[in-house]
Each structure stands twice: as structure tokens, then as C-alpha cells.
Design a protein around this motif. Structure first.
Motif, short mmCIF file in Angstrom:
data_model
loop_
_atom_site.label_atom_id
_atom_site.label_comp_id
_atom_site.label_asym_id
_atom_site.label_seq_id
_atom_site.Cartn_x
_atom_site.Cartn_y
_atom_site.Cartn_z
N SER A 80 -37.97 -5.37 32.34
CA SER A 80 -37.46 -5.52 30.98
C SER A 80 -36.25 -6.46 30.96
O SER A 80 -35.62 -6.70 32.00
CB SER A 80 -37.05 -4.16 30.42
OG SER A 80 -35.88 -3.70 31.09
N ALA A 81 -35.94 -6.94 29.80
CA ALA A 81 -34.78 -7.82 29.64
C ALA A 81 -33.50 -7.07 30.01
O ALA A 81 -32.59 -7.65 30.64
CB ALA A 81 -34.69 -8.33 28.21
N MET A 82 -33.41 -5.79 29.68
CA MET A 82 -32.22 -5.01 30.00
C MET A 82 -32.06 -4.83 31.51
O MET A 82 -30.96 -4.98 32.05
CB MET A 82 -32.27 -3.64 29.31
CG MET A 82 -31.01 -2.83 29.51
SD MET A 82 -31.06 -1.24 28.67
CE MET A 82 -30.97 -1.78 26.97
N THR A 83 -33.15 -4.53 32.18
CA THR A 83 -33.09 -4.39 33.64
C THR A 83 -32.72 -5.72 34.28
O THR A 83 -31.90 -5.78 35.20
CB THR A 83 -34.45 -3.90 34.18
OG1 THR A 83 -34.72 -2.62 33.59
CG2 THR A 83 -34.43 -3.77 35.69
N TYR A 84 -33.30 -6.80 33.81
CA TYR A 84 -32.99 -8.14 34.30
C TYR A 84 -31.49 -8.43 34.15
O TYR A 84 -30.85 -8.90 35.09
CB TYR A 84 -33.81 -9.18 33.53
CG TYR A 84 -33.50 -10.61 33.89
CD1 TYR A 84 -34.16 -11.23 34.95
CD2 TYR A 84 -32.56 -11.34 33.19
CE1 TYR A 84 -33.89 -12.54 35.30
CE2 TYR A 84 -32.28 -12.66 33.52
CZ TYR A 84 -32.94 -13.26 34.58
OH TYR A 84 -32.66 -14.55 34.91
#
Length: 132
Positions: A92-96
């Protein structure tokens, strides 16, 4: 992990300052690595310093930095491209963002960059050394 915990204590502006300082160094590395035919001793030392810093990163952080900032095509890649197409399985963008920010903090510390953010102070106040 100190850097993931440290992320909670940094403002968005501080994270951006750190990221800009590290990205500038990574761009300088990439440009000199791929464009200088006969590097002098200063360039060789700089390349080794950057490479050692990246080698010290955990695997997901190292993969992200190499894929996004150090590949020959990195100027044409976006974060979206990396977290959706380079990571397998995609993340996900948040994990990235968490992985990227943690890597940037570590690289800035490894390279002792002047980012304008007092990371060392945050580490000392949040993770004091205890002698007993």
C-alpha cells in the motif's frame, strides 16, 4: 526498530527535509556513478560511503531505495510505480511511505547529513542510554 518508532516523533515537514537531503545525495551518487568515466578518489570514496549506507538497510528498505532512487531509470519512476509494480506482492501507499521514511532517516544518520532536523536529539530524548 528505532526509526519506525522515531517516525512518530517527526512532523511531516521534518520528514520532507530529511527526504530532500537524502534524495539529493542519492541523485548525486547516481549521476556521478553513471556519468563519470574515470572517477577520482573523492568520487570513489563518496560511492563507497553511499553503498555502505544502503547495504546496512533492512531488505525492504534497501529494495525500495535501489528500485526508486538508484536504478538507471529512476528519474522516470514514480512512487506509485514502485509500490504497485516493483514490490511483489504490491504494498500500500501507506506502507511504502513508512518504509521509505524509515530508510531515509537511517541513510541520513549513516551519512551524517545536515538535514536541519535534530534526529540525534530525538533519539537521545526518546531512547536514553541507561547504565546500570
Amino acid at each position: 526498530m528505532i526509526s519506525m518508532e522515531l517516525l512518530k516523533h517527526l512532523t511531516r515537514a521534518e520528514k520532507v527535509k530529511i527526504r530532500k537531503a537524502v534524495v539529493n545525495e542519492l541523485e548525486r551518487y547516481r549521476l556521478s556513478k553513471f556519468t563519470v568515466e574515470n572517477p577520482d578518489n573523492d568520487n570513489v570514496a563518496f560511492h563507497q560511503m553511499i553503498e555502505r549506507a544502503i547495504e546496512r538497510l533492512p531488505t525492504p528498505e534497501r529494495f525500495l531505495i535501489e528500485a526508486r532512487y538508484l536504478s538507471a531509470n529512476s528519474e522516470y519512476l514514480t512512487d506509485y510505480h514502485v509500490y504497485n509494480l516493483k514490490f511483489n506482492p504490491p504494498i500500500s501507499a501507506m506502507t511504502y511511505t513508512k518504509i521509505r521514511d524509515a530508510a531515509m532517516i537511517k541513510i541520513s544518520l549513516y551519512l551524517n547529513l545536515d538535514t536541519g532536523v535534530k534526529i540525534e536529539y530525538l533519539i537521545q530524548t526518546n531512547y536514553p542510554v541507561r547504565f546500570s
